[in-house]
Every structure is written in structure tokens, then in C-alpha cells.
Design a protein around this motif. Structure first.
Motif, mmCIF file in Angstrom:
data_model
loop_
_atom_site.group_PDB
_atom_site.id
_atom_site.type_symbol
_atom_site.label_atom_id
_atom_site.label_comp_id
_atom_site.label_asym_id
_atom_site.label_seq_id
_atom_site.Cartn_x
_atom_site.Cartn_y
_atom_site.Cartn_z
ATOM 1 N N ALA A 1 9.254 15.766 0.916
ATOM 2 C CA ALA A 1 9.726 14.398 1.147
ATOM 3 C C ALA A 1 8.586 13.481 1.558
ATOM 4 O O ALA A 1 8.516 12.332 1.173
ATOM 5 N N ILE A 2 7.629 14.062 2.327
ATOM 6 C CA ILE A 2 6.498 13.248 2.767
ATOM 7 C C ILE A 2 5.642 12.841 1.577
ATOM 8 O O ILE A 2 5.180 11.717 1.463
ATOM 9 N N ALA A 3 5.430 13.787 0.633
ATOM 10 C CA ALA A 3 4.616 13.462 -0.539
ATOM 11 C C ALA A 3 5.272 12.390 -1.394
ATOM 12 O O ALA A 3 4.620 11.475 -1.888
ATOM 13 N N ILE A 4 6.600 12.471 -1.529
ATOM 14 C CA ILE A 4 7.313 11.465 -2.319
ATOM 15 C C ILE A 4 7.237 10.098 -1.624
ATOM 16 O O ILE A 4 7.002 9.076 -2.262
ATOM 17 N N SER A 5 7.406 10.109 -0.337
ATOM 18 C CA SER A 5 7.336 8.835 0.395
ATOM 19 C C SER A 5 5.954 8.211 0.264
ATOM 20 O O SER A 5 5.813 7.008 0.052
ATOM 21 N N TRP A 6 4.897 9.032 0.392
ATOM 22 C CA TRP A 6 3.549 8.488 0.274
ATOM 23 C C TRP A 6 3.282 7.978 -1.136
ATOM 24 O O TRP A 6 2.628 6.957 -1.340
ATOM 25 N N GLY A 7 3.808 8.694 -2.141
ATOM 26 C CA GLY A 7 3.654 8.216 -3.507
ATOM 27 C C GLY A 7 4.380 6.911 -3.746
ATOM 28 O O GLY A 7 3.881 6.022 -4.450
ATOM 29 N N THR A 8 5.547 6.792 -3.132
ATOM 30 C CA THR A 8 6.277 5.524 -3.252
ATOM 31 C C THR A 8 5.511 4.381 -2.608
ATOM 32 O O THR A 8 5.422 3.277 -3.150
ATOM 33 N N VAL A 9 4.912 4.691 -1.461
ATOM 34 C CA VAL A 9 4.117 3.660 -0.779
ATOM 35 C C VAL A 9 2.929 3.248 -1.631
ATOM 36 O O VAL A 9 2.609 2.056 -1.767
ATOM 37 N N LYS A 10 2.258 4.202 -2.224
ATOM 38 C CA LYS A 10 1.112 3.868 -3.067
ATOM 39 C C LYS A 10 1.534 3.054 -4.280
ATOM 40 O O LYS A 10 0.832 2.110 -4.678
ATOM 41 N N SER A 11 2.684 3.402 -4.859
ATOM 42 C CA SER A 11 3.167 2.625 -6.006
ATOM 43 C C SER A 11 3.464 1.187 -5.611
ATOM 44 O O SER A 11 3.125 0.244 -6.344
ATOM 45 N N LEU A 12 4.080 1.013 -4.460
ATOM 46 C CA LEU A 12 4.373 -0.345 -3.998
ATOM 47 C C LEU A 12 3.091 -1.117 -3.720
ATOM 48 O O LEU A 12 2.989 -2.316 -4.027
ATOM 49 N N LEU A 13 2.100 -0.439 -3.122
ATOM 50 C CA LEU A 13 0.830 -1.115 -2.853
ATOM 51 C C LEU A 13 0.130 -1.512 -4.143
ATOM 52 O O LEU A 13 -0.460 -2.598 -4.240
ATOM 53 N N ILE A 14 0.160 -0.625 -5.137
ATOM 54 C CA ILE A 14 -0.478 -0.946 -6.415
ATOM 55 C C ILE A 14 0.234 -2.110 -7.104
ATOM 56 O O ILE A 14 -0.403 -2.977 -7.724
ATOM 57 N N PHE A 15 1.560 -2.166 -6.950
ATOM 58 C CA PHE A 15 2.325 -3.209 -7.630
ATOM 59 C C PHE A 15 2.180 -4.558 -6.922
ATOM 60 O O PHE A 15 1.968 -5.592 -7.563
ATOM 61 N N PHE A 16 2.311 -4.533 -5.597
ATOM 62 C CA PHE A 16 2.295 -5.800 -4.857
ATOM 63 C C PHE A 16 0.916 -6.165 -4.325
ATOM 64 O O PHE A 16 0.717 -7.283 -3.845
ATOM 65 N N GLY A 17 -0.058 -5.231 -4.371
ATOM 66 C CA GLY A 17 -1.377 -5.516 -3.815
ATOM 67 C C GLY A 17 -2.059 -6.716 -4.419
ATOM 68 O O GLY A 17 -2.553 -7.597 -3.703
ATOM 69 N N PRO A 18 -2.139 -6.835 -5.764
ATOM 70 C CA PRO A 18 -2.825 -8.009 -6.353
ATOM 71 C C PRO A 18 -2.193 -9.340 -5.974
ATOM 72 O O PRO A 18 -2.861 -10.377 -6.045
ATOM 73 N N VAL A 19 -0.937 -9.302 -5.601
ATOM 74 C CA VAL A 19 -0.272 -10.553 -5.222
ATOM 75 C C VAL A 19 -0.441 -10.829 -3.732
ATOM 76 O O VAL A 19 -0.709 -11.963 -3.310
ATOM 77 N N LEU A 20 -0.293 -9.779 -2.914
ATOM 78 C CA LEU A 20 -0.310 -9.977 -1.465
ATOM 79 C C LEU A 20 -1.722 -10.097 -0.906
ATOM 80 O O LEU A 20 -1.944 -10.845 0.051
ATOM 81 N N LEU A 21 -2.690 -9.356 -1.481
ATOM 82 C CA LEU A 21 -4.038 -9.349 -0.912
ATOM 83 C C LEU A 21 -4.690 -10.735 -0.906
ATOM 84 O O LEU A 21 -5.242 -11.155 0.124
ATOM 85 N N PRO A 22 -4.676 -11.503 -2.000
ATOM 86 C CA PRO A 22 -5.270 -12.859 -1.910
ATOM 87 C C PRO A 22 -4.572 -13.749 -0.890
ATOM 88 O O PRO A 22 -5.227 -14.555 -0.214
ATOM 89 N N ARG A 23 -3.261 -13.594 -0.782
ATOM 90 C CA ARG A 23 -2.542 -14.411 0.203
ATOM 91 C C ARG A 23 -2.947 -14.039 1.630
ATOM 92 O O ARG A 23 -3.106 -14.913 2.490
ATOM 93 N N LEU A 24 -3.103 -12.746 1.882
ATOM 94 C CA LEU A 24 -3.526 -12.317 3.218
ATOM 95 C C LEU A 24 -4.932 -12.812 3.530
ATOM 96 O O LEU A 24 -5.210 -13.256 4.662
ATOM 97 N N ILE A 25 -5.832 -12.753 2.534
ATOM 98 C CA ILE A 25 -7.191 -13.241 2.760
ATOM 99 C C ILE A 25 -7.188 -14.747 3.027
ATOM 100 O O ILE A 25 -7.881 -15.238 3.933
ATOM 101 N N THR A 26 -6.395 -15.490 2.262
ATOM 102 C CA THR A 26 -6.303 -16.940 2.475
ATOM 103 C C THR A 26 -5.736 -17.262 3.848
ATOM 104 O O THR A 26 -6.225 -18.166 4.551
ATOM 105 N N ALA A 27 -4.694 -16.525 4.255
ATOM 106 C CA ALA A 27 -4.100 -16.762 5.567
ATOM 107 C C ALA A 27 -5.093 -16.438 6.679
ATOM 108 O O ALA A 27 -5.181 -17.163 7.677
#
Length: 371
Positions: A2-28
């Protein structure tokens, strides 16, 4: 696994939302650094913001007194807890135990009326949730429909204190009374007060004092607790915490310690207009004083004669010819005066020309102050 699946889900979410959220975080982050760097030094608390804090302090003291269990408006103790009775304890046994806590071991008229109502499990649910007043006084309510008791309970027990709280926040964030430093938070504070009221209504509408009680209470092992008693004291305490946070936000923003907001163009224009009005007012006052002084001199014969003599003397000393065309002695053309002026301009006359210029500038600045 379950831990491996959860970590994989987290990585997938980071890969999907990272390009959108990272510039906003840097700007903020950069905007926050710029805001902190450009923030002016702390200033004393303005008088208008001080009035807002005084209003909030009065509300804090009032609601804090209402949250104390020994205040005059505090609810009566829960009879189940007071008599150590359980949900399935017979009504006569409960009130026989209750009589021991009454003067002369006699039940009051309110106790007798409550005893006649507290005869079923539904009545005890209403008592624990909405209090004895709703159980005894509501004429249109039914044990089968707790919404009727909720409608009876809400206006005076929930809506009235929260409306008073919202009115307090409205006064504390009123621009004419509390200034712009407090008025800028008006919408946010109002939303906070409305959210607090909505949470209160949700708790009263969704909580079941019996089904939501611990298993030991439902099994008849421990006395049940009263939501009515607890929420009556916790409600003003929650308002106190909200007002303390609002007062802290106003203080931090008004003293420029945090939440600094640069003045808008409208504020800058208003400030410039106010400064111009103050300057014009000062100039008008000085002109009026000069006019009054001149009128006083003209109306007095002695002062008028001295003033005329002064200007006649000055005119005669400045002009080498008189009114009849005869040649007069001009003091500025006398030899001794010319030599003295020459020595003074050369710095040999014992006169500090630099200090004289400073004194002249101070004099002119004092006369024309505000112009």
C-alpha cells in the motif's frame, strides 16, 4: 504494498501538477520577498485602528464573560451528570436524586414541569440536544421530527449571538470609524463570522445526543453529556477566539508589521489633496493674520503715524532726491557706510555672513511655512 502504491500516486500527481504549480509557487515566493523587502518600518498604531481594537476588546470581554460557567445566563447543570444517572434510569429516580440538590430537598416548579416532559427516550434526546426550554416551551414541536425543535432553538440561541458578532465586526471595520487599515479586512472578517455561524448551525442540525454518544453511554454505563450545555459555553468562546485573531490581524497590518499593502493611486491622490488643503489652510490663516495686523495698525493713530514716519524715512534714505527735486543725503552713499559695507562683504567686519544667511533662511521658512 500500500505504501508503494501511495508513493506512486503521489509521484504521478507531482508529475502532472508540477509544471503548473511550480511556477506559481516561485512567483508567490518572489512576490513575498519583494513585499517583505519593500515593507516600511513599523509605525505606532494609528488612532482609527486603535478605536477598532477597543471595539473588538469590548466584544471579547463580553463574550468571554458569557463563556464562563458561573455567569448569570449560563445553563443549568445537566441533570444526568448532576445526579449521575444513565439514559435508561427511570424519571422518578432521576428527580428523587435531583431533589437532594434543591433547597429543603424540594423540587422547584420548573423541575416538576420538566419531570412531566422527560418521560421517553425522544424527550431525553431533545433535552440533551436543545435544552430544557425547548422541551418544555415549544408548542409546535414533535419528538418524531427534531427539525421542529431546531427551528425553535436557532433564532435566540444561535442566530442572535452570531448576528451580534457580525454587527460588532461591521462596526470594528467601518471606514469612517476605524479607518482604512481596518476597513480593508471587512469582507474577510464578515466571511469568517458567517463561517462560524454556519459551523454552529451544522453542528446543531446534524448532531444526535444519543446516537452520537460514546458506546458506554448508549449501553447505560455512564451518564450522557449535554450538547446544549457544552455548546452554550463553547459558542461565545469560539467568538472570542475569532475576535482575538481579527484584532491581531488589524494590529499587524495597521502598524506595518505584516500584511503590508502599498497605497493605491486613489490613496496617494487623497493624501496629496489633503496635504494641499492643509497648506492652503495654513496660508489662508497667515494672510488673515497679516490682514488683521495691518488693519490694527491703520486704525490706531499712534501706530499709523509711526508707520508713515518709518516708510517716509526709508524712502528718503533710498532716494537721493526729495519730493521737490532737492538733493538729499543718501546714507548708502556716505563714505563711512561704503567702507563698512566693503569690509563686511570681505569678511573683515566681524559679521558671519554664513550664519546670517542661515538666520535669514530660517526666518523666511518660518514666515512661509505651509505655503
Amino acid at each position: 504494498m500500500a505504501i508503494a502504491i501511495s508513493w506512486g500516486t503521489v509521484k504521478s500527481l507531482l508529475i502532472f501538477f508540477g509544471p503548473v504549480l511550480l511556477p506559481r509557487l516561485i512567483t508567490a515566493y518572489r512576490s513575498l520577498r519583494v513585499s517583505i523587502a519593500s515593507r516600511p518600518p513599523p509605525r505606532p498604531l494609528p488612532a482609527a485602528a486603535g478605536r477598532a481594537l477597543n471595539i473588538l476588546f469590548g466584544g471579547i470581554v463580553f463574550f468571554l464573560l458569557l463563556s464562563l460557567p458561573f455567569n448569570p445566563h449560563a445553563p443549568e447543570p445537566n441533570i444526568f451528570t448532576l445526579t449521575r444517572s444513565r439514559l435508561n434510569t427511570p424519571t422518578d429516580v432521576i428527580f428523587n436524586r435531583l431533589s437532594r440538590f434543591r433547597p429543603d430537598n424540594l423540587l422547584t416548579s420548573a423541575d416538576t414541569l420538566l419531570q412531566s416532559k422527560l418521560t421517553s427516550l425522544g424527550a431525553r434526546r431533545v433535552y440533551l440536544t436543545f435544552g430544557p426550554d425547548a422541551l418544555v416551551s415549544c408548542q409546535f414541536c414533535s419528538y418524531d421530527d427534531l427539525t421542529t425543535y431546531l427551528l425553535y432553538y436557532l433564532p435566540f440561541h444561535v442566530l442572535l449571538p452570531h448576528l451580534a458578532h457580525l454587527m460588532l465586526l461591521g462596526i470594528a471595520t467601518s471606514a469612517p470609524l476605524a479607518g482604512r487599515d481596518s476597513a480593508r479586512w471587512r469582507m474577510k472578517f464578515t466571511l469568517a463570522g458567517l463561517a462560524l455561524a454556519a459551523i454552529d448551525i451544522y453542528i446543531m442540525a446534524s448532531y444526535d445526543a444519543i446516537n452520537g454518544a460514546p458506546l458506554s453511554v448508549r449501553a447505560g454505563q455512564n451518564p450522557p453529556t449535554s450538547l446544549y450545555n457544552n455548546i452554550t459555553l463553547l459558542r461565545p468562546l469560539a467568538i472570542v477566539v475569532c475576535d482575538i485573531l481579527c484584532a491581531a490581524v488589524i494590529w499587524l497590518s495597521a502598524t506595518h508589521r505584516f500584511f503590508f499593502k502599498p497605497p493605491s493611486s486613489e490613496d496617494q491622490i487623497d493624501t496629496a489633496v489633503q496635504m494641499a488643503i492643509q497648506s492652503l489652510t495654513g496660508a489662508t490663516t497667515k494672510l488673515h493674520a497679516s490682514s488683521v495686523t495691518r488693519n490694527a495698525v491703520v486704525r490706531d493713530k499712534a501706530l499709523k503715524s509711526r508707520d508713515d514716519l518709518y516708510w517716509q524715512t526709508m524712502a528718503a534714505s533710498e532716494s537721493p532726491t526729495g519730493a521737490g527735486g532737492e538733493i538729499l543725503n543718501n546714507i548708502w552713499e556716505e563714505e563711512e557706510v561704503a567702507r563698512a559695507m566693503s569690509r563686511a562683504m570681505a569678511g573683515q567686519g566681524g559679521i558671519d555672513l554664513a550664519q546670517l544667511g542661515v538666520n535669514a533662511n530660517d526666518f523666511v521658512r518660518g514666515v512661509t511655512e505651509g505655503l
